[in-house]
Design an enzyme around this catalytic site. Structure first.
Site, PDB file in Angstrom:
ATOM      1  N   HIS A  54       0.857  -1.194   0.000  1.00 56.14           N
ATOM      2  CA  HIS A  54       0.000   0.000   0.000  1.00 56.14           C
ATOM      3  C   HIS A  54       0.891   1.240   0.000  1.00 56.14           C
ATOM      4  CE1 HIS A  54      -3.801   2.109   0.936  1.00 56.14           C
ATOM      5  NE2 HIS A  54      -3.078   2.864   1.754  1.00 56.14           N
ATOM      6  N   ASP A  56       0.990   5.263   0.041  1.00 59.30           N
ATOM      7  CA  ASP A  56       0.213   6.466   0.351  1.00 59.30           C
ATOM      8  C   ASP A  56       0.831   7.688  -0.302  1.00 59.30           C
ATOM      9  OD1 ASP A  56      -1.902   5.536   2.115  1.00 59.30           O
ATOM     10  OD2 ASP A  56      -0.292   4.986   3.488  1.00 59.30           O
ATOM     11  N   HIS A  87      -2.709   4.612  -2.993  1.00 60.05           N
ATOM     12  CA  HIS A  87      -3.801   5.352  -2.362  1.00 60.05           C
ATOM     13  C   HIS A  87      -3.494   6.833  -2.517  1.00 60.05           C
ATOM     14  CE1 HIS A  87      -5.901   6.427   1.741  1.00 60.05           C
ATOM     15  NE2 HIS A  87      -6.552   6.922   0.690  1.00 60.05           N
ATOM     16  N   MET A  89      -4.062  10.425  -1.884  1.00 62.48           N
ATOM     17  CA  MET A  89      -4.682  11.444  -1.033  1.00 62.48           C
ATOM     18  C   MET A  89      -4.235  12.790  -1.582  1.00 62.48           C
ATOM     19  SD  MET A  89      -4.138   9.445   2.533  1.00 62.48           S
ATOM     20  CE  MET A  89      -2.893   8.435   1.743  1.00 62.48           C
ATOM     21  N   MET A 158     -12.052   4.675   4.880  1.00 60.11           N
ATOM     22  CA  MET A 158     -11.024   5.138   5.813  1.00 60.11           C
ATOM     23  C   MET A 158     -11.529   4.960   7.243  1.00 60.11           C
ATOM     24  SD  MET A 158      -8.396   6.098   4.051  1.00 60.11           S
ATOM     25  CE  MET A 158      -7.485   6.622   5.498  1.00 60.11           C
ATOM     26  N   GLY A 163      -4.088  11.075   6.351  1.00 62.60           N
ATOM     27  CA  GLY A 163      -2.984  12.029   6.477  1.00 62.60           C
ATOM     28  C   GLY A 163      -1.789  11.500   7.243  1.00 62.60           C
ATOM     29  N   PHE A 164      -2.050  10.616   8.193  1.00 62.32           N
ATOM     30  CA  PHE A 164      -0.953  10.157   9.050  1.00 62.32           C
ATOM     31  C   PHE A 164      -1.137   8.703   9.440  1.00 62.32           C
ATOM     32  CE2 PHE A 164      -1.626  14.662   9.630  1.00 62.32           C
ATOM     33  CZ  PHE A 164      -0.355  15.176   9.414  1.00 62.32           C
ATOM     34  N   GLY A 165      -0.001   8.001   9.606  1.00 64.92           N
ATOM     35  CA  GLY A 165      -0.039   6.655  10.151  1.00 64.92           C
ATOM     36  C   GLY A 165      -0.120   6.717  11.671  1.00 64.92           C
ATOM     37  N   GLY A 166      -0.390   5.586  12.281  1.00 62.63           N
ATOM     38  CA  GLY A 166      -0.330   5.474  13.733  1.00 62.63           C
ATOM     39  C   GLY A 166      -1.490   6.094  14.495  1.00 62.63           C
ATOM     40  N   ASP A 196      -8.577   1.069   5.992  1.00 60.19           N
ATOM     41  CA  ASP A 196      -7.249   1.680   6.105  1.00 60.19           C
ATOM     42  C   ASP A 196      -7.264   2.669   7.264  1.00 60.19           C
ATOM     43  OD1 ASP A 196      -4.761   2.822   5.667  1.00 60.19           O
ATOM     44  OD2 ASP A 196      -5.331   3.824   3.795  1.00 60.19           O
ATOM     45  N   GLY A 197      -6.369   2.427   8.223  1.00 61.71           N
ATOM     46  CA  GLY A 197      -6.222   3.341   9.351  1.00 61.71           C
ATOM     47  C   GLY A 197      -6.481   2.652  10.678  1.00 61.71           C
ATOM     48  N   GLY A 198      -5.430   2.497  11.470  1.00 63.17           N
ATOM     49  CA  GLY A 198      -5.581   1.901  12.793  1.00 63.17           C
ATOM     50  C   GLY A 198      -5.907   0.421  12.778  1.00 63.17           C
ATOM     51  N   GLY A 218      -0.180  -0.227   8.541  1.00 65.17           N
ATOM     52  CA  GLY A 218       1.112   0.440   8.499  1.00 65.17           C
ATOM     53  C   GLY A 218       1.917   0.169   9.750  1.00 65.17           C
ATOM     54  N   SER A 219       1.590   0.866  10.829  1.00 66.59           N
ATOM     55  CA  SER A 219       2.380   0.718  12.058  1.00 66.59           C
ATOM     56  C   SER A 219       2.298  -0.690  12.634  1.00 66.59           C
ATOM     57  CB  SER A 219       1.934   1.757  13.090  1.00 66.59           C
ATOM     58  OG  SER A 219       0.535   1.841  13.164  1.00 66.59           O
TER      59      SER A 219
HETATM   60  C1  DX5 Z   1      -3.371   7.241   6.472  1.00 68.65           C
HETATM   61  C2  DX5 Z   1      -2.902   6.275   5.407  1.00 68.65           C
HETATM   62  C3  DX5 Z   1      -2.738   4.894   5.887  1.00 68.65           C
HETATM   63  C4  DX5 Z   1      -1.674   4.727   6.941  1.00 68.65           C
HETATM   64  C5  DX5 Z   1      -2.187   3.706   7.900  1.00 68.65           C
HETATM   65  O1  DX5 Z   1      -3.836   8.393   5.885  1.00 68.65           O
HETATM   66  O2  DX5 Z   1      -3.832   6.247   4.338  1.00 68.65           O
HETATM   67  O3  DX5 Z   1      -2.488   4.000   4.801  1.00 68.65           O
HETATM   68  O4  DX5 Z   1      -0.459   4.296   6.454  1.00 68.65           O
HETATM   69  O5  DX5 Z   1      -1.297   3.614   8.963  1.00 68.65           O
HETATM   70  P1  DX5 Z   1      -1.701   2.826  10.296  1.00 68.65           P
HETATM   71  O6  DX5 Z   1      -1.953   1.412   9.915  1.00 68.65           O
HETATM   72  O7  DX5 Z   1      -0.514   3.003  11.172  1.00 68.65           O
HETATM   73  O8  DX5 Z   1      -2.931   3.515  10.831  1.00 68.65           O
HETATM   74 ZN    ZN Z   2      -3.610   4.602   2.840  1.00 64.84          ZN
END
Ligand code: DX5
Ligand code: ZN
Length: 251
Positions: A54, A56, A87, A89, A158, A163-166, A196-198, A218-219
């Site tokens: 994936h 981003d 993906h 954004m 989503m 916008g951000f991981g973690g 996607d997300g958390g 991701g994380s």
């Molecule tokens: C967030 C991204 C995700 C992100 C998910 O905007 O689209 O793909 O990498 O990261 P985690 O799994 O850490 O929430």
């Molecule tokens: Zn993503």
């Protein structure tokens, strides 16, 4: 054409299970947003066995963060056999998304909030040979887009604000996942439903039970001591939850 190209290796090599008898394969897509950007080729190899990588793409307009663009996707496509799930954004995906297909992405996701002409864009992505996917931010409902679903190969819900991981998983998205799965069943579509997300060991089962079948992490993957093992563990959890899910048993 896009069918052959888009078939992921795991679909062919998955262990047999109830969900597979009905064509429901769980897919795990590690997000390289949580990887070391200076070592992307190695980081891609660290998740061998993943279905898709994936990627981003953030432009600092649609979301308040900046990541990577077409040249990096081109290099990454050459560096790994794992297909790329891009993906986007970004603002103006109508203009930019086709370039990601040309760069080697097997799946391209645009945000419906940013697309001027989502049907035309999905058709263009498919015509160029990739899977077409549309993403919804947390506050965007699925219902207005019911008639668009046949134009898509995947829908991304989503489960955090993009916008951000973690970030922490938004439980309030579970009803939307359920309603989307119902729409997919109602229309008899072979549409993948991505979250996607958390997504992590503590949330993936809830997503699978609600109806998701493609899981971005991701994380939870790159933050683990052994990313490939984290992918396997997430897959096992998602498969177990899917096997018992009401939506999967109905078929
Ligand atoms: C967030 C991204 C995700 C992100 C998910 O905007 O689209 O793909 O990498 O990261 P985690 O799994 O850490 O929430
Ligand atoms: Zn993503």
């Amino acid at each position: 054409m896009s069918q052959v190209r888009s078939r992921s290796r795991t679909e062919e090599s998955n262990r047999p299970g109830a969900w597979q008898a009905w064509g429901m394969a769980v897919q795990i897509n590690p997000s390289i947003l949580s990887a070391d950007f200076a070592r992307l080729a190695e980081e891609a190899q660290a998740v061998e066995g993943a279905d898709w990588l994936h990627v981003d793409v953030m432009d600092n307009h649609f979301v308040p963060n900046l990541t990577l663009g077409v040249p990096v996707v081109e290099s990454l496509a050459r560096a790994t056999d794992t297909p790329l799930d891009c993906h986007l954004m970004i603002a103006d995906p109508d203009r930019w998304a086709p370039q990601y297909v040309e760069a080697g992405a097997g799946s391209v996701t645009f945000h419906v909030e940013a697309a001027a002409a989502p049907v035309r864009l999905a058709r263009e992505i498919r015509a160029k040979g990739a899977r077409a996917s549309m993403a919804l931010k947390p506050a965007t409902p699925i219902e207005p887009y019911e008639d668009l679903l046949p134009e898509l190969d995947m829908l991304l819900i989503m489960t955090v604000e993009p916008g951000f991981g973690g970030q922490a998983f938004l439980d309030i998205m579970l009803p939307k996942i359920r309603r989307t799965r119902e729409l997919i069943s109602k229309h008899g579509l072979e549409l993948w439903l991505q979250v996607d997300g958390g997504v992590s060991a503590s949330t993936i089962e809830r997503c699978a039970e609600a109806g998701a079948d493609v899981f971005v992490a991701g994380s939870a993957v790159y933050g683990a001591a052994d990313p490939a093992q984290a992918v396997r563990a997430l897959r096992t959890q998602a498969q177990g939850a899917t096997a018992h899910a009401a939506w999967a048993c109905d078929h």
